[in-house]
Design a protein around this motif. Sequence first.
Motif, mmCIF file in Angstrom:
data_model
loop_
_atom_site.group_PDB
_atom_site.id
_atom_site.type_symbol
_atom_site.label_atom_id
_atom_site.label_comp_id
_atom_site.label_asym_id
_atom_site.label_seq_id
_atom_site.Cartn_x
_atom_site.Cartn_y
_atom_site.Cartn_z
ATOM 1 N N ASP A 20 0.851 -1.193 0.000
ATOM 2 C CA ASP A 20 0.000 0.000 0.000
ATOM 3 C C ASP A 20 0.889 1.247 0.000
ATOM 4 N N ARG A 21 0.940 1.928 -1.146
ATOM 5 C CA ARG A 21 1.803 3.113 -1.277
ATOM 6 C C ARG A 21 1.282 4.313 -0.494
ATOM 7 N N SER A 22 0.020 4.268 -0.081
ATOM 8 C CA SER A 22 -0.539 5.387 0.687
ATOM 9 C C SER A 22 -0.313 5.210 2.192
ATOM 10 N N SER A 23 0.235 4.064 2.591
ATOM 11 C CA SER A 23 0.455 3.793 4.006
ATOM 12 C C SER A 23 1.632 4.601 4.538
ATOM 13 N N SER A 24 1.613 4.832 5.849
ATOM 14 C CA SER A 24 2.742 5.510 6.483
ATOM 15 C C SER A 24 3.955 4.595 6.604
ATOM 16 N N ALA A 261 -8.991 -1.546 4.320
ATOM 17 C CA ALA A 261 -7.929 -0.586 4.655
ATOM 18 C C ALA A 261 -7.056 -1.197 5.735
ATOM 19 N N GLU A 267 -0.403 5.219 13.531
ATOM 20 C CA GLU A 267 -0.506 5.887 12.237
ATOM 21 C C GLU A 267 -1.523 7.029 12.301
ATOM 22 N N GLN A 273 -10.242 5.649 10.971
ATOM 23 C CA GLN A 273 -10.543 4.510 10.102
ATOM 24 C C GLN A 273 -11.142 3.360 10.911
#
Length: 332
Positions: A20-24, A261, A267, A273
């Motif tokens: 997941d490139r949007s993850s921290s 998700a 995070e 979420q």
Amino acid sequence: MNDTQAQMEQALDRIAKAIDRSSSVSVSIQLRGGVEFGIASGELPANARLPSVREMAKRCGLSPVTVSGVYAALQEAGHIEARVGSGTFVSGKGPARVDGAQLRQLDRKIAELVRLGRECGVGPAELAMRLTMTQSNGPRPMRMLLAGNFHDATEAYAEAVRPNLPEGDEIIAMTVAEIEAARPANIDLIVAPRTLRAQAQALFPNTPVIDLTLIPNEATRVALASIPTEARVVGYTYFPTFLAIMKAGIMRFAPHVSDLAMVVRGEDGGEAQINAADVLIYATGADYLLEGLSDSQTAFEYRHTPDNLSIRRDLLPAIEAARAALHEKDPA
């Protein structure tokens, strides 16, 4: 393509899709965690050839530099190995398996022993008695230590292993933190998930370490398959390195879920979420989240268990090999 290759390709696809490139969490940590847990679960088996750096980069949509760094870290930890002229492979340091050739060699040795007995005037009955007397004290009991991250889960792993052990053998469960604090003595053998091998070996540099293969337990698989199709699902992990493999496992056993998700402890935005989720899947050690859930939310733990097939096929023969080595070193 054989079954093992097909299984490995599917595992690599799940790892790639789970990034997941949007993850921290950085993509390099996600990839490393995915491969490590793929090895630990047996989906990436010992001696299996991994894609080249460029092939893996293309599969995951990452830069070759990122993948090269991950491979270097995995190699340094002993999870994978580079073989000159052949490629990169999952480390083959797992327990050796007894094959037909070894059994035939044993039969030949027995036949030689019987012939030698006859030459010495010792018949089969007396020879059998002598062998029994040689082993009169029984096999050397083994005191084993099972290492893990969380006490309850580690003790559950040990409970699953104990019924398979020969009488007299002992296995105790401790977390890495507990081991570091207590430094237990008189340990013959360390049993640990593949991802903890390096830490366990560092704590006991002169003691053999055997890998424990883990798979999602039955309750986890059933719960994943029972998630409603329309549910908004959040997976929560305590460790960043577990994110990719947990997501891959959810995707494997709940392929019907489209709204998924992943959240890592601490995070930004993670609490929001979780509050918006219909179903929360939390990794071992994160049960404290249950107190903040509403009555309309469903939650269950994503928990692993030792693979029974691997216990019989890999772990028990490795224990006997270690027992024999200890007996040869110290016959008393």
